[in-house]
Design a protein around this motif. Sequence first.
Motif, PDB file in Angstrom:
ATOM      1  N   LYS A  72      74.868  49.333  40.320  1.00 34.50           N
ATOM      2  CA  LYS A  72      74.661  48.384  41.273  1.00 34.50           C
ATOM      3  C   LYS A  72      73.711  48.671  42.282  1.00 34.50           C
ATOM      4  N   LYS A  73      73.048  50.034  42.200  1.00 29.87           N
ATOM      5  CA  LYS A  73      72.100  50.518  43.101  1.00 29.87           C
ATOM      6  C   LYS A  73      70.840  50.058  42.469  1.00 29.87           C
ATOM      7  N   THR A  74      69.925  50.052  43.168  1.00 27.18           N
ATOM      8  CA  THR A  74      68.239  49.917  42.707  1.00 27.18           C
ATOM      9  C   THR A  74      67.877  51.070  42.189  1.00 27.18           C
ATOM     10  N   SER A 131      65.203  52.695  42.863  1.00 31.05           N
ATOM     11  CA  SER A 131      64.420  53.429  44.363  1.00 31.05           C
ATOM     12  C   SER A 131      65.521  54.018  45.099  1.00 31.05           C
ATOM     13  N   ASP A 164      68.468  55.597  43.991  1.00 33.34           N
ATOM     14  CA  ASP A 164      69.009  56.431  43.247  1.00 33.34           C
ATOM     15  C   ASP A 164      68.751  57.770  43.564  1.00 33.34           C
TER      16      ASP A 164
END
Length: 65
Positions: free
Chosen positions: A4-6, A8, A10
């Motif tokens: 779910k994270k982008t 950039s 992480d």
Amino acid sequence: MEAKKTPSADLTKKTGMFLNLGLALAVGATLAAFEWKSFDDGALKDLGMTDDNFEELLDIPITEL
């Protein structure tokens, strides 16, 4: 399952950098603590002469097995 994270946002890609930065800060703080100079302001206190014979005070019985 999709992350779910982008990419950039992480931070798992940069864990090695954070580990090395933390180790460098810890080594720097330790080195600074060992190199810190402190000066004694007062003179040593005289505690007087002691005439105690500690060999008499330390009477330890021999243990037998």
